[in-house]
Design an enzyme around this catalytic site. Structure first.
Site, short mmCIF file in Angstrom:
data_model
loop_
_atom_site.label_atom_id
_atom_site.label_comp_id
_atom_site.label_asym_id
_atom_site.label_seq_id
_atom_site.Cartn_x
_atom_site.Cartn_y
_atom_site.Cartn_z
N ASP A 37 0.98 -1.06 -0.19
CA ASP A 37 0.08 -0.08 -0.15
C ASP A 37 0.80 1.22 -0.02
O ASP A 37 1.93 1.36 0.72
CB ASP A 37 -0.75 0.05 1.31
CG ASP A 37 -1.97 1.07 1.08
OD1 ASP A 37 -2.61 0.99 0.08
OD2 ASP A 37 -2.20 1.92 1.85
N ASP A 317 -13.14 -0.38 -6.40
CA ASP A 317 -13.41 0.77 -7.18
C ASP A 317 -12.68 0.49 -8.75
O ASP A 317 -13.14 1.24 -9.58
CB ASP A 317 -13.03 1.94 -6.79
CG ASP A 317 -13.98 2.22 -5.47
OD1 ASP A 317 -14.91 1.41 -5.21
OD2 ASP A 317 -13.79 3.14 -4.76
N HIS A 469 -43.41 2.47 17.68
CA HIS A 469 -43.86 3.78 17.89
C HIS A 469 -43.12 4.47 19.04
O HIS A 469 -42.97 3.75 20.14
CB HIS A 469 -45.27 3.71 18.02
CG HIS A 469 -45.92 5.08 17.96
ND1 HIS A 469 -46.08 5.81 16.99
CD2 HIS A 469 -46.70 5.79 18.92
CE1 HIS A 469 -46.88 6.76 17.04
NE2 HIS A 469 -47.20 6.64 18.65
P1 FAD Z 1 -9.32 1.98 -1.87
O1 FAD Z 1 -9.92 1.97 -0.48
O2 FAD Z 1 -9.14 3.28 -2.64
O3 FAD Z 1 -7.50 1.60 -1.69
C1 FAD Z 1 -6.81 1.68 -2.70
C2 FAD Z 1 -5.34 1.60 -2.09
O4 FAD Z 1 -4.37 1.29 -2.89
C3 FAD Z 1 -5.22 3.23 -1.43
O5 FAD Z 1 -4.60 2.97 -0.34
C4 FAD Z 1 -3.95 3.57 -2.79
O6 FAD Z 1 -3.30 4.39 -2.14
C5 FAD Z 1 -3.39 2.21 -2.92
N1 FAD Z 1 -2.52 2.12 -4.12
C6 FAD Z 1 -2.91 2.56 -5.33
N2 FAD Z 1 -1.99 2.31 -6.35
C7 FAD Z 1 -1.22 1.62 -5.71
C8 FAD Z 1 0.13 1.02 -6.10
N3 FAD Z 1 0.57 0.87 -7.31
N4 FAD Z 1 0.89 0.38 -5.12
C9 FAD Z 1 0.45 0.13 -3.85
N5 FAD Z 1 -0.67 0.87 -3.43
C10 FAD Z 1 -1.35 1.44 -4.39
N6 FAD Z 1 -18.39 4.14 0.53
C11 FAD Z 1 -19.14 3.41 1.11
O7 FAD Z 1 -19.84 2.25 1.03
N7 FAD Z 1 -19.91 4.49 2.03
C12 FAD Z 1 -19.53 5.70 2.11
O8 FAD Z 1 -20.22 6.40 2.97
C13 FAD Z 1 -18.51 6.22 1.54
N8 FAD Z 1 -18.04 7.33 1.50
C14 FAD Z 1 -17.27 8.03 0.63
C15 FAD Z 1 -16.93 9.20 0.86
C16 FAD Z 1 -15.73 9.84 0.04
C17 FAD Z 1 -15.45 11.34 0.06
C18 FAD Z 1 -14.98 8.82 -0.75
C19 FAD Z 1 -14.02 9.40 -2.00
C20 FAD Z 1 -15.57 7.59 -1.15
C21 FAD Z 1 -16.71 6.95 -0.22
N9 FAD Z 1 -16.80 5.65 -0.33
C22 FAD Z 1 -18.11 5.23 0.59
C23 FAD Z 1 -16.33 4.85 -1.36
C24 FAD Z 1 -15.44 3.99 -0.81
O9 FAD Z 1 -14.37 4.67 -0.06
C25 FAD Z 1 -14.68 3.02 -1.88
O10 FAD Z 1 -15.67 2.34 -2.57
C26 FAD Z 1 -13.79 2.10 -1.24
O11 FAD Z 1 -12.73 2.38 -0.33
C27 FAD Z 1 -12.99 1.20 -2.59
O12 FAD Z 1 -12.11 0.17 -1.85
P2 FAD Z 1 -10.99 -0.33 -2.55
O13 FAD Z 1 -10.49 -1.28 -2.05
O14 FAD Z 1 -11.37 -0.47 -3.96
O15 FAD Z 1 -9.62 0.96 -2.95
#
Ligand code: FAD
Ligand code: NDP
Length: 496
Positions: A37, A317, A469
């Protein structure tokens, strides 16, 4: 390379919601796992720790600031009616400190969680070399490791349109707002979906002069009636909306940001925040050289979580067609590990995934919007049941004009702060295919009902439910008025 010995069973790139969940599950199943990460700073230089978007710049800080806005509102606008005399002072710096401290605690617990589960953690930017190899910078040395499987879970980052002069240079995004040392002041939020409205909502509640620049409609893809209710309520409590325009130029003038809009108007703000969508963070991964296919938006094509290279998987995502939500990424990670290492054949069911927009009055839903249900089943087959009402507590308190509107001469009247809606398909035995609630604690309410909807609840199941309620959620036991009838669905006495 199958049959050869690898350094690891699983290499995970990305320590966010999905990557952490997959790594820990694979390790629990006895596999040798390493997780990378690395956080690239935001366009304004903000950085954070392990845990990904949700923990550091997403769900967690957002919910805490939403809570702060709710508390501010209760103290400043309701408490007097309930006999509580207060004099309080809002301190942005203290809010940011509380949020940061909580995030740091979570960062620490994620590191501990990896260690306890036997996952090796490397804080470095990782890149694919081939179908089984990953390279990274190991204190100045390029190091290559091999894995039987590789999982990509690198998430997304906020998108600022580069075509708007000054935007990239001067605007912040959700990667910065939760860490601002100085209070945002008068703020323009560009974009009117989840992130734009949630941020504008808590800033307004915290008494900042806040405008949303909305180029088309709010909350595209959500139920229109409910989305409009969210916007109407925000307007009535002081959020301004500039509709049908986009910023076309942003420049710094005397320490303020002068924004020119596409209709020729301009205004000055202390802060401009872009919430105009997110791009998949894949450009450092070397995907094309390794043969991992992406679509036109840069999202990885990974039906069933397998990319075009069979030993490389993708979740969260970055994957085409997935709801960008934390619980979805977590479940995908856990189920993938079980399929790879425990003989499971279970996949996520993407139907009926609940979600909530944490605006000042929240909007939770599961299933179809009115528009989607009508498109799928036809107008004659769809019945909508509605009720609009004011929460008991708000009705009794005769909520005062919010502090930031008090100098404004206009009459203040709050619209009903709840809307309950069920969408039913007659030919499916009156199955409820859409549950929508706009009101306080919609996230909590929707989570509970989502199980019933997923299990196939019908309108008569709701009618047979005994209410609790006085609550707002009990309204779902009494829904009688259909949209088709044309009758008013605004309850005269409110709930309770
Ligand atoms: P992420 O959590 O984005 O993690 C990816 C990680 O990989 C990051 O730490 C990044 O730095 C790292 N990375 C990237 N490239 C590399 C690389 N080459 N080498 C090493 N590390 C790397 N979802 C909800 O369900 N409820 C909510 O209320 C909600 N609120 C949100 C509010 C905001 C403002 C935002 C922006 C998003 C919100 N989301 C919410 C969405 C949620 O945060 C994402 O869907 C979720 O975090 C996606 O998880 P992920 O594992 O795909 O990636
Ligand atoms: P979205 O892609 O959902 O929305 C982007 C918004 O910006 C839309 O209103 C869009 O308008 C507008 N927009 C896009 N481009 C421009 C432009 N060039 N100029 C002006 N406006 C523009 O992104 P978000 O960033 O709000 O959210 C991303 C994802 O994060 C969500 O889909 C959600 O899954 C997740 N999330 C979840 C949350 C939760 O669960 N509570 C909270 C926050 C995020 P238009 O409609 O006209 O295209």
């Amino acid at each position: 390379m199958t049959g050869l010995k690898f350094d690891y069973d699983l290499i995970v790139i990305g320590g966010g919601s999905g990557g952490l969940a997959a790594a820990k599950e694979a390790s629990k199943l006895g596999k040798k796992v390493v997780l990378f990460d690395y956080v690239k700073p935001s366009t304004q230089g903000t950085k954070w720790g392990l845990g990904g978007t949700c923990v550091n710049v997403g769900c967690v800080p957002k919910k805490l600031m939403h809570y702060s806005g709710n508390v501010y509102n209760l103290i400043h606008n309701d408490s007097g009616s309930f006999g509580i005399k207060t004099s309080s002072h809002f301190d942005w710096g203290k809010l940011v400190e509380t949020v940061r401290n909580h995030i740091r605690m979570l960062n620490f617990s994620y590191r501990t969680g990896l260690r306890v589960n036997g996952v090796e953690y490397i804080n470095s930017l990782a890149k694919l070399e081939d179908a089984h190899s990953v390279s990274y910078d190991n204190n100045g040395n390029r190091t290559v490791i091999t894995g039987r499987h590789i999982l990509l879970a690198t998430g997304g980052r906020p998108l600022i349109p580069e075509s708007v002069p000054g935007a990239l240079q001067h605007a912040i995004t959700s990667d910065d707002i939760f860490y601002l040392q100085k209070a945002p002041g008068k703020t323009l939020v560009v974009g009117a979906s989840y992130i734009g409205l949630e941020t504008a909502g808590f800033l307004t509640e915290l008494n900042f002069d806040t405008t949303v620049s909305m180029r088309s409609i709010a909350l595209r893809g959500f139920d229109r009636l409910c989305s409009e209710k969210v916007v109407d309520y925000m307007k009535s409590t002081g959020t301004k909306f500039k509709t049908g325009v986009i910023p076309i130029n942003i420049e710094k003038v005397n320490n303020l940001l002068k924004v020119t809009f596409s209709d020729g108007t301009n205004d000055e703000y202390d802060t401009v925040m872009y919430a105009t969508g997110r791009y998949p963070d894949v450009k450092d991964l070397n995907l094309s050289n390794v043969g991992v296919n992406i679509n036109e938006f840069g999202k990885i094509i990974a039906p069933k979580d397998v990319t075009s290279v069979p030993s490389i998987f993708a979740i969260g995502d970055i994957v085409e067609g997935r709801p960008e939500l934390t619980p979805v990424a977590i479940r995908a990670g856990v189920l993938l590990a079980r399929r790879l290492y425990a003989g499971s054949d279970e996949y996520i069911d993407y139907d009926y995934i609940p979600t909530t927009v944490f605006t000042p009055i929240e909007y939770g839903h599961v299933g179809l919007s009115s528009e989607a249900a009508t498109a799928r089943y036809g107008e004659d087959d769809v019945e909508e049941f509605l009720s609009e009402f004011t929460t008991l507590e708000v009705a009794a308190s005769h909520r005062e004009k919010p502090e930031h509107l008090r100098e404004n001469e206009m009459d203040f009247s709050l619209p009903p702060n709840c809307l309950s809606k069920l969408i039913v398909v007659k030919s499916l035995g009156n199955r409820v295919v859409g549950f929508h609630f706009v009101g306080p604690n919609a996230g909590e309410i929707t989570q509970g009902f989502s199980l019933a909807i997923k299990l196939g609840a019908t309108k008569s199941d709701f009618d047979n439910m005994i209410g609790i309620h006085p609550t707002d959620a009990e309204s779902f036991a009494y829904l009688e008025i259909t949209k088709r009838s044309g009758e008013s669905y605004v309850a005269s006495g409110g709930c309770g």
